[in-house]
Design a protein around this motif. Structure first.
Motif, PDB file in Angstrom:
ATOM      1  N   MET A   1       0.821  -1.214   0.000  1.00 11.50           N
ATOM      2  CA  MET A   1       0.000   0.000   0.000  1.00 11.50           C
ATOM      3  C   MET A   1       0.864   1.278   0.000  1.00 11.50           C
ATOM      4  O   MET A   1       0.479   2.296  -0.558  1.00 11.50           O
ATOM      5  CB  MET A   1      -0.931  -0.003   1.213  1.00 11.50           C
ATOM      6  CG  MET A   1      -1.961   1.105   1.208  1.00 11.50           C
ATOM      7  SD  MET A   1      -3.080   1.030  -0.210  1.00 11.50           S
ATOM      8  CE  MET A   1      -4.106  -0.374   0.264  1.00 11.50           C
ATOM      9  N   ARG A   2       2.053   1.182   0.647  1.00  9.87           N
ATOM     10  CA  ARG A   2       2.941   2.344   0.640  1.00  9.87           C
ATOM     11  C   ARG A   2       3.411   2.679  -0.766  1.00  9.87           C
ATOM     12  O   ARG A   2       3.485   3.864  -1.134  1.00  9.87           O
ATOM     13  CB  ARG A   2       4.153   2.074   1.549  1.00  9.87           C
ATOM     14  CG  ARG A   2       3.848   2.181   3.037  1.00  9.87           C
ATOM     15  CD  ARG A   2       5.119   2.020   3.871  1.00  9.87           C
ATOM     16  NE  ARG A   2       4.880   2.328   5.270  1.00  9.87           N
ATOM     17  CZ  ARG A   2       4.407   1.453   6.152  1.00  9.87           C
ATOM     18  NH1 ARG A   2       4.130   0.212   5.758  1.00  9.87           N
ATOM     19  NH2 ARG A   2       4.219   1.814   7.404  1.00  9.87           N
ATOM     20  N   TRP A   3       3.754   1.652  -1.545  1.00  9.55           N
ATOM     21  CA  TRP A   3       4.196   1.905  -2.920  1.00  9.55           C
ATOM     22  C   TRP A   3       3.064   2.485  -3.767  1.00  9.55           C
ATOM     23  O   TRP A   3       3.293   3.363  -4.608  1.00  9.55           O
ATOM     24  CB  TRP A   3       4.730   0.614  -3.549  1.00  9.55           C
ATOM     25  CG  TRP A   3       6.105   0.260  -3.071  1.00  9.55           C
ATOM     26  CD1 TRP A   3       6.475  -0.745  -2.222  1.00  9.55           C
ATOM     27  CD2 TRP A   3       7.316   0.957  -3.404  1.00  9.55           C
ATOM     28  NE1 TRP A   3       7.824  -0.727  -2.002  1.00  9.55           N
ATOM     29  CE2 TRP A   3       8.382   0.313  -2.718  1.00  9.55           C
ATOM     30  CE3 TRP A   3       7.617   2.054  -4.199  1.00  9.55           C
ATOM     31  CZ2 TRP A   3       9.696   0.723  -2.810  1.00  9.55           C
ATOM     32  CZ3 TRP A   3       8.939   2.480  -4.303  1.00  9.55           C
ATOM     33  CH2 TRP A   3       9.960   1.813  -3.608  1.00  9.55           C
ATOM     34  N   LEU A   4       1.846   2.008  -3.538  1.00  5.67           N
ATOM     35  CA  LEU A   4       0.696   2.556  -4.256  1.00  5.67           C
ATOM     36  C   LEU A   4       0.491   4.022  -3.885  1.00  5.67           C
ATOM     37  O   LEU A   4       0.225   4.863  -4.760  1.00  5.67           O
ATOM     38  CB  LEU A   4      -0.559   1.738  -3.935  1.00  5.67           C
ATOM     39  CG  LEU A   4      -1.870   2.246  -4.564  1.00  5.67           C
ATOM     40  CD1 LEU A   4      -1.766   2.233  -6.086  1.00  5.67           C
ATOM     41  CD2 LEU A   4      -3.049   1.410  -4.090  1.00  5.67           C
ATOM     42  N   THR A   5       0.625   4.323  -2.609  1.00  9.32           N
ATOM     43  CA  THR A   5       0.466   5.705  -2.152  1.00  9.32           C
ATOM     44  C   THR A   5       1.519   6.606  -2.781  1.00  9.32           C
ATOM     45  O   THR A   5       1.219   7.708  -3.264  1.00  9.32           O
ATOM     46  CB  THR A   5       0.574   5.770  -0.622  1.00  9.32           C
ATOM     47  OG1 THR A   5      -0.412   4.920  -0.035  1.00  9.32           O
ATOM     48  CG2 THR A   5       0.392   7.197  -0.122  1.00  9.32           C
ATOM     49  N   ARG A   6       2.773   6.133  -2.775  1.00  8.73           N
ATOM     50  CA  ARG A   6       3.846   6.932  -3.368  1.00  8.73           C
ATOM     51  C   ARG A   6       3.619   7.155  -4.862  1.00  8.73           C
ATOM     52  O   ARG A   6       3.911   8.227  -5.401  1.00  8.73           O
ATOM     53  CB  ARG A   6       5.181   6.246  -3.127  1.00  8.73           C
ATOM     54  CG  ARG A   6       5.613   6.252  -1.656  1.00  8.73           C
ATOM     55  CD  ARG A   6       6.778   5.320  -1.413  1.00  8.73           C
ATOM     56  NE  ARG A   6       7.139   5.267   0.001  1.00  8.73           N
ATOM     57  CZ  ARG A   6       7.933   4.351   0.528  1.00  8.73           C
ATOM     58  NH1 ARG A   6       8.466   3.403  -0.269  1.00  8.73           N
ATOM     59  NH2 ARG A   6       8.212   4.371   1.816  1.00  8.73           N
ATOM     60  N   LEU A   7       3.116   6.130  -5.521  1.00  7.96           N
ATOM     61  CA  LEU A   7       2.847   6.239  -6.953  1.00  7.96           C
ATOM     62  C   LEU A   7       1.754   7.277  -7.228  1.00  7.96           C
ATOM     63  O   LEU A   7       1.904   8.122  -8.123  1.00  7.96           O
ATOM     64  CB  LEU A   7       2.426   4.877  -7.511  1.00  7.96           C
ATOM     65  CG  LEU A   7       2.047   4.845  -9.001  1.00  7.96           C
ATOM     66  CD1 LEU A   7       3.251   5.228  -9.865  1.00  7.96           C
ATOM     67  CD2 LEU A   7       1.530   3.461  -9.395  1.00  7.96           C
ATOM     68  N   VAL A   8       0.680   7.237  -6.461  1.00 10.48           N
ATOM     69  CA  VAL A   8      -0.426   8.184  -6.650  1.00 10.48           C
ATOM     70  C   VAL A   8       0.026   9.596  -6.315  1.00 10.48           C
ATOM     71  O   VAL A   8      -0.314  10.563  -7.022  1.00 10.48           O
ATOM     72  CB  VAL A   8      -1.639   7.775  -5.782  1.00 10.48           C
ATOM     73  CG1 VAL A   8      -2.718   8.849  -5.847  1.00 10.48           C
ATOM     74  CG2 VAL A   8      -2.201   6.438  -6.245  1.00 10.48           C
ATOM     75  N   VAL A   9       0.809   9.748  -5.243  1.00 15.96           N
ATOM     76  CA  VAL A   9       1.324  11.063  -4.873  1.00 15.96           C
ATOM     77  C   VAL A   9       2.243  11.608  -5.965  1.00 15.96           C
ATOM     78  O   VAL A   9       2.146  12.789  -6.354  1.00 15.96           O
ATOM     79  CB  VAL A   9       2.084  10.984  -3.528  1.00 15.96           C
ATOM     80  CG1 VAL A   9       2.862  12.277  -3.276  1.00 15.96           C
ATOM     81  CG2 VAL A   9       1.110  10.739  -2.384  1.00 15.96           C
ATOM     82  N   ALA A  10       3.131  10.768  -6.478  1.00 15.58           N
ATOM     83  CA  ALA A  10       4.049  11.200  -7.537  1.00 15.58           C
ATOM     84  C   ALA A  10       3.295  11.574  -8.803  1.00 15.58           C
ATOM     85  O   ALA A  10       3.608  12.587  -9.451  1.00 15.58           O
ATOM     86  CB  ALA A  10       5.062  10.088  -7.827  1.00 15.58           C
TER      87      ALA A  10
END
Length: 345
Positions: free
Chosen positions: A1-10
């Motif tokens: 979920m952290r990688w998904l969050t970082r992807l959406v934020v980026a």
């Protein structure tokens, strides 16, 4: 979920920054602004997920969620509709009239609609001057069209117009109309004077049937490429025209109302720069129907391409799109403000 969050934020950060790049530097980039509200959904879901798990990730998503509310509120009216206001309020209507071609006697019907609501000002685009007699009768004052002009923009007013000037966009285009669709008028009210700038930025040039895409794969690809080429070219021109708007707003000796058909959603570089000088009442007072362009509204794409931005000295009562009138391919955008008092700079 952290990688998904970082992807959406980026992704959100990238789209947001790139959408602020002037379109005459990178033609077509302004179209990215249309997709910013779509990123609201993943941020909302991620914020709910991180609410009890990580304050840091929640805070980042909540911050971007707040920033994304700006392009969302610029499109979707979420506020209570107050109506046409009190008799003493100033009622400004911005309306692309489509040359009165929508139906027979369209000019008369539009004039009757305006009179029934006691409109004080009309910032009109695509006016066919040979047919605007009903509007001239409905208002006491009107800006004079350019010499021998058949179509253009006009301002009709029940307050005295003490000065008018036709403005010319600096972008060289093949169409004289696209260079001469801007004018200003200084309006004198009993309490003070303000300036209305009425514009019609370059159209996308797309016909209504070009929004319809055949189901075959080849047709979708071909039509998509065709649309993107047109949108890319006109996006560049509107970006340059936007710099002219900024100059005209900055040079005004009076508080400004900037109104018209911008042929783009209220987002991107031009919109952001204008917000440094003016306010968009739709963000805090938007109400009524969604979408100002009928061909897209009928295809369930209710976006707003007609804006009215105001000097922050004005006190706004309401701003709304009237979806009950179908006398043009546009819907009118109505702005109700309190009478200006001692607004001159």
């Amino acid at each position: 979920m952290r990688w998904l969050t970082r992807l959406v934020v980026a992704l959100t950060t990238l789209v947001g920054i790139v959408s602020l790049v002037p379109a005459h530097w990178m033609p077509g980039i302004g179209l990215l602004a249309m997709f910013l509200p779509l990123l609201l959904v993943p941020h909302l879901l991620l914020s709910m997920y991180w609410l009890r798990r990580s304050f840091r990730y929640f805070a980042v998503n909540a911050l971007l969620l707040g920033l994304l509310l700006i392009p969302l509120l610029a499109q979707f009216p979420l506020h209570k509709h107050h109506g046409w206001g009190a008799q003493e309020d100033v009622r400004l209507v911005s309306f692309n009239l489509q040359g009165f071609y929508k139906q027979q006697n369209a000019a008369t019907s539009i004039a009757q609609w305006l009179s029934s609501h006691d409109a004080d000002l009309l910032a009109a685009q695509e006016v066919r001057f040979s047919q605007d007699l009903p509007l001239r009768k409905a208002f006491k004052y009107r800006t004079e069209p350019r010499s021998r002009a058949r179509y253009g923009v006009a301002i009709y007013s029940n307050y005295p117009i003490i000065f008018q000037e036709h403005l010319v966009f600096s972008e060289p285009t093949d169409s004289r109309y696209n260079r001469t669709t801007a004018l200003l008028a200084d309006i004198a009210t009993p309490t003070d004077t303000f300036r209305v700038i009425n514009v019609h930025l370059m159209s996308t040039g797309l016909a209504s049937d070009e929004f319809d895409v055949a189901p075959q794969k080849d047709s979708i690809v071909h039509r998509g490429v065709h649309l993107l080429k047109k949108l890319r070219t006109t996006d560049r021109v509107r970006s340059i025209q936007g710099h002219d708007l900024l100059k005209w707003v900055q040079q005004s000796p009076y508080p400004v109302i900037l109104s018209g058909d911008f042929n783009q959603v209220p987002a991107g570089a031009v919109y952001a720069k204008l917000l440094l000088r003016l306010s968009d009442p739709y963000l805090s007072n938007g109400s009524g129907a969604m979408g100002s362009f009928e061909p897209l509204v009928s295809r369930r794409v209710p976006i707003r391409i007609d804006w009215t931005l105001l000097d922050r000295s004005f006190e706004v009562y309401d701003q709304f799109i009237d979806g009950s009138i179908h006398l043009s391919d546009h819907r009118p955008l109505i702005t109700i403000v309190q009478p200006p008092r001692a607004l001159a700079r």
